[in-house]
Design an enzyme around this catalytic site. Structure first.
Site, PDB file in Angstrom:
ATOM      1  N   HIS A  34      -9.356 -16.071 -26.347  1.00 54.00           N
ATOM      2  CA  HIS A  34      -8.584 -15.902 -25.109  1.00 54.00           C
ATOM      3  C   HIS A  34      -7.144 -16.296 -25.432  1.00 54.00           C
ATOM      4  O   HIS A  34      -6.905 -17.289 -26.133  1.00 54.00           O
ATOM      5  CB  HIS A  34      -9.119 -16.800 -23.996  1.00 54.00           C
ATOM      6  CG  HIS A  34      -8.162 -16.961 -22.846  1.00 54.00           C
ATOM      7  ND1 HIS A  34      -8.065 -16.040 -21.824  1.00 54.00           N
ATOM      8  CD2 HIS A  34      -7.251 -17.932 -22.574  1.00 54.00           C
ATOM      9  CE1 HIS A  34      -7.133 -16.443 -20.970  1.00 54.00           C
ATOM     10  NE2 HIS A  34      -6.626 -17.589 -21.403  1.00 54.00           N
ATOM     11  N   CYS A 102      -7.945 -10.538 -21.224  1.00 56.58           N
ATOM     12  CA  CYS A 102      -6.778 -11.410 -21.321  1.00 56.58           C
ATOM     13  C   CYS A 102      -5.866 -11.008 -22.480  1.00 56.58           C
ATOM     14  O   CYS A 102      -4.637 -11.082 -22.369  1.00 56.58           O
ATOM     15  CB  CYS A 102      -7.229 -12.855 -21.503  1.00 56.58           C
ATOM     16  SG  CYS A 102      -8.358 -13.092 -22.903  1.00 56.58           S
TER      17      CYS A 102
END
Length: 652
Positions: A34, A102
């Site tokens: 992420h 993301c």
């Protein structure tokens, strides 16, 4: 004044990916990454929409890495305007772990701020994951979590679910900050989510939203075929053709085929991509193969769009020459592994094994510890499991857990395998054969192998294969029990991966050596076990190829293995078929293995097909239908049908 830009990197799996990825996928994946952008004193990331917080204060905690990405010449106001526009693209309902995540958002932001992109080891992770059979099989499960059920999808193989579920659950919860569900969008306490927007009624998971040239160029470089849809929210024909585009993306997107959507109405990014390719009207569709534009289609012509998508995917991934053949006998063969489940006289096995242990060079203390583990834990546990399989109910030692058995094997096998002579190892191999029928213990073996490169069955496999390579005389009981144990290592896909896919540890070579060396053995039981092992090896590669053929998803079947290995196995199987003159079951398993090797192999045209003529495969197979003088005639209907089909269609 220029402002510094940083990339914060987190691991959504909390270390599980690094621990489990090798055994699940055959590839080492150190994290499910992420990322977020840190600029102007703020951390900006995408999960439940676009969220903004103080650096390091999101629900992800402290980053594993903070990478300097350079500086931006833009002012904060301009960047805030960009974020407001991106809120319409990166909404909570459009989040997808693989397609619109993301890292997609961070990559877009980096392109806007600095003109660069995030590191390839982050942005290429979904493509790397989906390029494995496990990733391809798990794709529908992930789609179900983030998009709802995918048509024609199936979840990951059941044998992989115990390990995969913990990893997926951790990743899904950390990705969005929602505990226990990925479908409810609750506020995260440490971040400030963007205002909720209306959910898109027809969002397609396989569609990539591209808002800058860096993202689009990355898409071109990581996919063999790309279909780009240039649209605008003010374009009525675009709204008409969009559901068609989404349906085609749902049907045909894969690890090798990408569908991209570029909004020319966006003040940022979309117009840049359009200008590069001279797109001035909407809707326009551009088709790319190997990163190069091959066709352009303007207007909302649904029939022509479908025809061009079909043509591009056909050219990028031509169907296998056997895909359209009527191969009823081949395709009706079960893909389930052949396992050896028969029980043993445990007292006789224990007595024989202990006599060998007594002759070993181990200390008395180690001998006592090993014998105690076998007597008090391993054999009682295996007896209970054998009784359950035979319908006799549970025995008196039902309190022994699979965890206790794993610990007992760790203790017993630590020194024992290395200290026993190869000729004396067969009682231990027989106990391990039965142990592998128990899923929790088989899973422990795969986890142990992933962590250390070996486990008790792997160690035995290496000892016997090494002796074969050194041309030692191996007694029949050792070959027979080791072959049967190796065949039972295919009880779980993740365990099979540790011997077939993870090539660096040498187990793949040892397994091949064991199987091929025994195909021509004088004893029919040994040949039967060797043919069964070869069948399991061929079926392991056939399964994902068959799934890709059934689903029609192009470029998604993992082309694992290599042509040289398949040629080696093909040659050995054909020689064994030619020489088999007494056992119809052995012959049937060998021909089934050959069918799997030839049916959908990506190496068929380039490497296998030329060998078939050299080895006279067609005449070898058809001769078996006629029988051999002094030998036997194939009598089973299904075996004869398979011989004829493989001989005339796959070898013709």
């Amino acid at each position: 004044m220029p402002a510094p830009v940083q990339l914060y990197v987190y691991d959504l799996s909390n270390g599980l990916a690094k621990q489990l990825s090798l055994q699940l996928t055959g590839k080492q994946i150190d994290g499910i990454w992420h990322t977020s952008v840190v600029v102007f004193g703020k951390e900006i990331f995408y999960g439940q929409g676009i969220s903004i917080t103080s650096p390091g204060q999101s629900h992800h905690g402290r980053p594993l890495q903070a990478i300097d990405m350079g500086e931006t010449a833009l002012d904060e106001e301009t960047f805030n305007e960009y974020l407001e526009e991106m809120r319409q693209v990166y909404t909570a309902d459009k989040y997808h772990l693989l397609d619109n995540n993301c890292n997609s958002f961070t990559n877009d932001c980096m392109g806007f701020l600095t003109g660069g992109s995030i590191p390839s080891w982050i942005k290429d992770l979904p493509a790397d994951f989906l390029s494995t059979p496990f990733g391809a099989a798990l794709r529908p499960t992930i789609d179900n979590m983030f998009r709802g059920p995918a048509q024609g999808g199936s979840s990951a193989p059941s044998s992989a679910q115990p390990l995969a579920s913990s990893l997926l659950q951790s990743v899904a919860q950390n990705a969005t900050g929602v505990q226990g569900s990925t479908s409810s969008y609750l506020p995260t306490p440490a971040a400030t989510p963007s205002p909720p927007l209306a959910a898109s009624s027809s969002i397609a998971g396989p569609i990539q939203i591209c808002s800058n040239t860096q993202h689009f160029n990355n898409l071109l470089s990581t996919h063999k075929a790309v279909i780009a849809f240039f649209t605008s929210h003010t374009c009525p024909p675009c709204r008409i053709i969009e559901p068609v585009f989404e349906r085609l993306a749902s049907e045909k997107a894969s690890a090798g085929v990408a569908f991209a959507k570029i909004d020319l109405g966006s003040a940022y990014g979309g117009g840049q991509i359009a200008s590069v390719y001279g797109v001035r009207v909407t809707p326009t569709f551009l088709f790319f193969m190997g990163g190069k534009k091959t066709h352009e289609l303007k207007g909302a012509d649904a029939g022509e769009l479908k025809a061009q998508v079909d043509l591009l995917t056909y050219q990028a991934f031509p169907p296998h020459p056997h895909a359209s053949l009527p191969l009823r006998a081949t395709r009706s063969i079960s893909l389930e592994p052949i396992l050896f489940t028969q029980s043993v006289n445990f007292e006789a096995v224990r007595s024989r094994l202990f006599s060998f242990i007594d002759l070993s060079a181990l200390s008395d203390e180690r001998k006592k510890s090993i014998e105690n583990s076998i007597t008090s834990t391993i054999i009682p546990y295996l007896k209970n499991k054998a009784d359950e399989r035979e319908g006799k109910g549970k025995g008196v030692n039902t309190s022994i857990s699979s965890g206790a058995v794993c610990e007992a094997w760790r203790i017993a096998s630590k020194d024992l395998i290395d200290n026993l002579q190869v000729k004396d190892i067969f009682p231990l191999a027989d106990l391990l054969r039965l142990t592998l029928l128990d899923n929790p213990v088989a899973q422990w073996c795969s986890t142990t192998a992933a962590a250390s490169g070996t486990s008790p069955p792997h160690a035995i496999l290496e000892r016997v294969a090494s002796a074969l390579r050194n041309e030692q005389q191996i007694p029949k009981p050792v070959l027979l029990t080791t072959l049967r144990m190796a065949a039972n290592m295919f009880t779980q896909t993740v365990l099979a991966r540790t011997i077939l896919v993870t090539r660096s540890n040498g187990h793949h070579t040892s397994l091949t050596t064991l199987a091929i060396s025994c195909l021509l053995h004088d004893d029919s039981l040994v040949r039967t076990a060797a043919a069964s092992l070869v069948f399991n090896m061929a079926a392991f590669y056939q399964a994902p190829r068959m799934e890709a053929l059934r689903s029609g998803r192009r470029g998604e079947a993992e082309e694992e293995g290599d042509g040289e290995w398949e040629v080696e196995l093909l040659s050995a199987v054909l020689e064994a078929i030619k020489m088999e003159e007494s056992n119809e079951d052995v012959l049937h398993r060998l021909v089934a293995s050959l069918a799997f090797l030839l049916h959908l192999s990506p190496f068929y045209e380039t490497q296998l097909k030329p060998m078939l003529e050299v080895l006279e495969a067609r005449s070898t197979l058809l001769a078996k239908l006629e029988g051999v003088e002094g030998g036997f005639t194939v009598s089973k209907k299904e075996a004869r049908a398979l011989l004829e089909e493989v001989g005339t269609k796959l070898c013709g």
